[in-house]
Design a protein around this motif. Structure first.
Motif, mmCIF file in Angstrom:
data_model
loop_
_atom_site.group_PDB
_atom_site.id
_atom_site.type_symbol
_atom_site.label_atom_id
_atom_site.label_comp_id
_atom_site.label_asym_id
_atom_site.label_seq_id
_atom_site.Cartn_x
_atom_site.Cartn_y
_atom_site.Cartn_z
ATOM 1 N N ALA A 153 36.281 39.577 46.157
ATOM 2 C CA ALA A 153 36.836 40.729 45.437
ATOM 3 C C ALA A 153 37.260 41.781 46.442
ATOM 4 N N THR A 155 38.021 45.881 47.227
ATOM 5 C CA THR A 155 37.581 47.212 46.820
ATOM 6 C C THR A 155 38.605 47.851 45.895
ATOM 7 N N ARG A 156 38.120 48.428 44.818
ATOM 8 C CA ARG A 156 39.003 48.941 43.765
ATOM 9 C C ARG A 156 39.989 49.993 44.289
ATOM 10 N N THR A 157 39.563 50.804 45.217
ATOM 11 C CA THR A 157 40.432 51.868 45.726
ATOM 12 C C THR A 157 41.398 51.392 46.806
ATOM 13 N N ARG A 184 39.205 38.984 42.687
ATOM 14 C CA ARG A 184 39.474 40.141 41.830
ATOM 15 C C ARG A 184 40.240 41.157 42.656
ATOM 16 N N TYR A 185 41.415 41.513 42.171
ATOM 17 C CA TYR A 185 42.265 42.388 42.978
ATOM 18 C C TYR A 185 41.731 43.822 43.002
ATOM 19 N N GLY A 186 42.168 44.569 44.023
ATOM 20 C CA GLY A 186 41.716 45.941 44.194
ATOM 21 C C GLY A 186 42.680 46.947 43.608
ATOM 22 N N ASP A 187 43.737 47.287 44.378
ATOM 23 C CA ASP A 187 44.720 48.243 43.852
ATOM 24 C C ASP A 187 46.158 47.775 43.977
ATOM 25 N N GLY A 210 41.356 40.307 37.245
ATOM 26 C CA GLY A 210 41.501 41.730 36.955
ATOM 27 C C GLY A 210 42.852 42.110 36.401
ATOM 28 N N ARG A 213 43.598 44.666 33.427
ATOM 29 C CA ARG A 213 43.358 46.097 33.543
ATOM 30 C C ARG A 213 44.613 46.857 33.134
ATOM 31 N N GLU A 243 39.526 51.190 30.743
ATOM 32 C CA GLU A 243 40.019 50.504 31.938
ATOM 33 C C GLU A 243 40.893 49.293 31.611
ATOM 34 N N HIS A 244 40.645 48.679 30.464
ATOM 35 C CA HIS A 244 41.320 47.422 30.133
ATOM 36 C C HIS A 244 42.187 47.559 28.886
#
Length: 322
Positions: A153, A155-157, A184-187, A210, A213, A243-244
């Motif tokens: 995965a 990082t979300r940011t 799982r993708y981040g940004d 992801g 989202r 979020e989704h």
């Protein structure tokens, strides 16, 4: 091993025996460190009965195979999964991998170098690859069956240097062992997929999670990923929050991808947590896609053949060892 088998916790299974596959779920999910907390209990018999009930419900509604995509250090218990598969008749595919950076243990962030540096991609590739070629580690005891998927995965940011090492290492492990990679993708889904493809892993061996989202859909990321030949993983079916997107919006998204010719690139999963320790659980049943979402797909004009492809043929093709 030929291209028509998938690595499960009980050994290779022919792809035509997998049935309906849920490709991104969690069985026992333990936040690293929670197993040592004074207020956390881990009663194996209780965990077994809870998970067995959830798996039997999945099978009763038509499910055949469940992929535990939690990776190496979030509660994965291979011997428990073997017992669950035998008891319920559900094929279980376990995964190797780690990530994102914030969930890595310190050892994997700062190995003994001067100055301390993140693990390079080749070390992650070796770590993950050995869990496939030699079997998944049961800590301090032994190795068991081979992992059936490499997962990580971002990082979300935004992708960190360690995240990039994880992505590249995971891609290299998948490439050398003939397994698939799910991340799982981040940004920036397209850019992160580009990092994986830069390692020469074929796009059809990659699932990008992801993508249901709100921000992913607004950015057109599902279509961008499908157009590059990778799998679009909508892995929170049933989750409707800030979020989704909603299930109705997910169904419309799937229908649009099918009309655009991408029916062979769509994957669905609930992202449910069978038993969670140290973090909130997603308590939806593993069967939610079958009981609630498939009728929505059909209401949006997705035909039976495409539904069968999305639930069975697509994940089987992804998970096949080749």
């Amino acid at each position: 091993m030929n291209s028509t088998t998938v690595n499960t916790v009980l050994g290779p299974v022919p792809t035509d025996e997998l049935g309906v596959v849920s490709v991104h779920e969690a069985l026992l999910s333990v936040l690293p460190g929670a197993e040592h907390a004074f207020d956390i209990t881990l009663d194996r018999a209780e965990v077994f009965e809870t998970l067995a009930g959830r798996l039997r419900d999945f099978r009763a509604h038509g499910g055949g195979t469940l992929v535990d995509s939690t990776g190496m250090f979030h509660g994965r218990d291979v011997r428990l999964y073997e017992a669950l598969s035998r008891a319920t008749g559900v094929h279980i595919v376990a995964s190797t991998g780690q990530g994102p950076e914030e969930l890595l243990g310190g050892y994997f962030l700062t190995p003994q170098t001067n100055p301390p540096t993140p693990w390079p991609a080749e070390k992650f590739a070796d770590l993950f690859g050995r869990e496939i070629t030699e079997g998944m580690v049961v800590p301090r005891v032994e190795r068991r069956a081979p992992a059936g998927l490499v997962t990580t995965a971002v990082t979300r940011t935004g992708m960190t240097a360690t995240d990039e090492s994880l992505l590249r290492g995971a891609a290299r492990a998948a490439l050398t062992t003939g397994t698939a990679l799910s991340f799982r993708y981040g940004d920036d889904a397209a850019a992160e997929l580009g990092v994986v493809l830069d390692e020469e892993l074929p796009a059809d061996r990659v699932a990008v999670g992801g993508l249901d989202r709100e921000d992913a859909v607004a950015d057109g990321a599902p279509a961008k990923v499908a157009e590059r030949g990778a799998h679009v993983l909508l892995d929170h079916v049933g989750t409707e929050d800030d979020e989704h997107v909603t299930d109705a919006e997910r169904a419309a998204l799937v229908a649009g991808l099918v009309r655009a010719g991408h029916a062979d690139r769509i994957l669905l999963s609930v992202g449910a947590t069978g038993v969670a320790k140290g973090h909130p659980a997603n308590d939806l049943p593993y069967s939610h896609v079958l009981t609630a979402f498939v009728p929505l797909l059909k209401a949006h004009g997705v035909g039976d053949g495409d539904v069968r492809r999305i639930l069975g043929a697509n994940p089987a093709a992804l998970l096949a060892v080749r």
